[in-house]
Design a protein around this motif. Structure first.
Motif, PDB file in Angstrom:
ATOM      1  N   MET A   1       0.839  -1.179   0.000  1.00  0.00           N
ATOM      2  CA  MET A   1       0.000   0.000   0.000  1.00  0.00           C
ATOM      3  C   MET A   1       0.885   1.243   0.000  1.00  0.00           C
ATOM      4  O   MET A   1       1.949   1.246   0.599  1.00  0.00           O
ATOM      5  N   SER A   2       0.449   2.290  -0.677  1.00  0.00           N
ATOM      6  CA  SER A   2       1.204   3.538  -0.684  1.00  0.00           C
ATOM      7  C   SER A   2       0.246   4.715  -0.838  1.00  0.00           C
ATOM      8  O   SER A   2      -0.914   4.550  -1.206  1.00  0.00           O
ATOM      9  N   VAL A   3       0.768   5.881  -0.511  1.00  0.00           N
ATOM     10  CA  VAL A   3       0.086   7.148  -0.746  1.00  0.00           C
ATOM     11  C   VAL A   3       1.077   8.039  -1.488  1.00  0.00           C
ATOM     12  O   VAL A   3       2.276   7.775  -1.484  1.00  0.00           O
ATOM     13  N   SER A   4       0.576   9.078  -2.116  1.00  0.00           N
ATOM     14  CA  SER A   4       1.460   9.936  -2.904  1.00  0.00           C
ATOM     15  C   SER A   4       1.691  11.281  -2.234  1.00  0.00           C
ATOM     16  O   SER A   4       0.766  11.915  -1.728  1.00  0.00           O
ATOM     17  N   LEU A   5       2.956  11.688  -2.246  1.00  0.00           N
ATOM     18  CA  LEU A   5       3.373  13.007  -1.775  1.00  0.00           C
ATOM     19  C   LEU A   5       3.681  13.833  -3.012  1.00  0.00           C
ATOM     20  O   LEU A   5       4.433  13.393  -3.887  1.00  0.00           O
ATOM     21  N   TYR A   6       3.086  15.021  -3.101  1.00  0.00           N
ATOM     22  CA  TYR A   6       3.292  15.925  -4.228  1.00  0.00           C
ATOM     23  C   TYR A   6       3.986  17.184  -3.722  1.00  0.00           C
ATOM     24  O   TYR A   6       3.691  17.658  -2.624  1.00  0.00           O
ATOM     25  N   VAL A  61       6.176  11.448  -5.213  1.00  0.00           N
ATOM     26  CA  VAL A  61       6.790  10.172  -4.822  1.00  0.00           C
ATOM     27  C   VAL A  61       5.727   9.344  -4.104  1.00  0.00           C
ATOM     28  O   VAL A  61       4.918   9.886  -3.346  1.00  0.00           O
ATOM     29  N   ARG A  62       5.718   8.064  -4.394  1.00  0.00           N
ATOM     30  CA  ARG A  62       4.833   7.163  -3.656  1.00  0.00           C
ATOM     31  C   ARG A  62       5.517   6.822  -2.337  1.00  0.00           C
ATOM     32  O   ARG A  62       6.666   6.378  -2.313  1.00  0.00           O
ATOM     33  N   VAL A  63       4.779   7.016  -1.257  1.00  0.00           N
ATOM     34  CA  VAL A  63       5.279   6.769   0.093  1.00  0.00           C
ATOM     35  C   VAL A  63       4.725   5.426   0.555  1.00  0.00           C
ATOM     36  O   VAL A  63       3.506   5.240   0.579  1.00  0.00           O
ATOM     37  N   PRO A  64       5.593   4.473   0.915  1.00  0.00           N
ATOM     38  CA  PRO A  64       5.093   3.171   1.349  1.00  0.00           C
ATOM     39  C   PRO A  64       4.406   3.254   2.713  1.00  0.00           C
ATOM     40  O   PRO A  64       4.823   4.009   3.581  1.00  0.00           O
ATOM     41  N   VAL A  65       3.355   2.470   2.855  1.00  0.00           N
ATOM     42  CA  VAL A  65       2.632   2.417   4.123  1.00  0.00           C
ATOM     43  C   VAL A  65       2.481   0.949   4.509  1.00  0.00           C
ATOM     44  O   VAL A  65       1.781   0.192   3.848  1.00  0.00           O
ATOM     45  N   ASP A  66       3.170   0.554   5.562  1.00  0.00           N
ATOM     46  CA  ASP A  66       3.006  -0.779   6.134  1.00  0.00           C
ATOM     47  C   ASP A  66       2.020  -0.609   7.278  1.00  0.00           C
ATOM     48  O   ASP A  66       2.338   0.021   8.290  1.00  0.00           O
ATOM     49  N   LEU A  67       0.821  -1.134   7.117  1.00  0.00           N
ATOM     50  CA  LEU A  67      -0.222  -0.924   8.120  1.00  0.00           C
ATOM     51  C   LEU A  67       0.140  -1.492   9.479  1.00  0.00           C
ATOM     52  O   LEU A  67      -0.387  -1.050  10.491  1.00  0.00           O
ATOM     53  N   GLU A  68       1.045  -2.448   9.520  1.00  0.00           N
ATOM     54  CA  GLU A  68       1.478  -3.010  10.810  1.00  0.00           C
ATOM     55  C   GLU A  68       2.545  -2.139  11.468  1.00  0.00           C
ATOM     56  O   GLU A  68       2.739  -2.218  12.672  1.00  0.00           O
TER      57      GLU A  68
END
Length: 121
Positions: A1-6, A61-68
């Protein structure tokens, strides 16, 4: 999963050669691949080769998100990129910086010299 930072530096003039050197020096101080784990959705920090009209620097940039372990992934990446963008803001003159995670604006925190989320928001 990732979210984007602009992120962008909006101004009417492109970067001058001396500004390009300052940008390169800031980028050289950071590990741009640190959060680029494709299995977690991350990618290297970079700027677009051809910024939009009225923009000196622009990228995402796509920022990784490790939900754990979100503090170890997204939190660490956002802190690093907020510092990097803060360093750039300090070495480049003029213009308006825009930094946002998806639809959430990050603000300039003068006392820390970083872009981060507004207090209470």
């Amino acid at each position: 999963m990732s979210v984007s930072l602009y992120y962008s530096l909006e101004r009417d003039t492109r970067l001058a050669p001396d500004e390009q050197q300052r940008v390169a020096a800031v980028l050289a101080r950071h590990d741009l691949d640190r959060f680029a784990d494709p299995l977690m959705g991350g990618e290297p920090f970079s700027f677009w080769d051809d910024p939009s009209e009225g923009t000196a620097l622009e990228g995402s940039v796509r920022v990784p998100v490790d939900l754990e372990r979100p503090e170890e992934t997204a939190g660490a990446a956002l802190a690093e990129w907020g510092r990097l963008l803060g360093e750039l803001r300090q070495v480049l003159d003029g213009g308006t910086w825009r930094v946002h995670l998806e639809d959430v604006a990050m603000v300039w925190v003068e006392e820390r010299g970083v872009f981060w989320f507004p207090a209470g928001g």
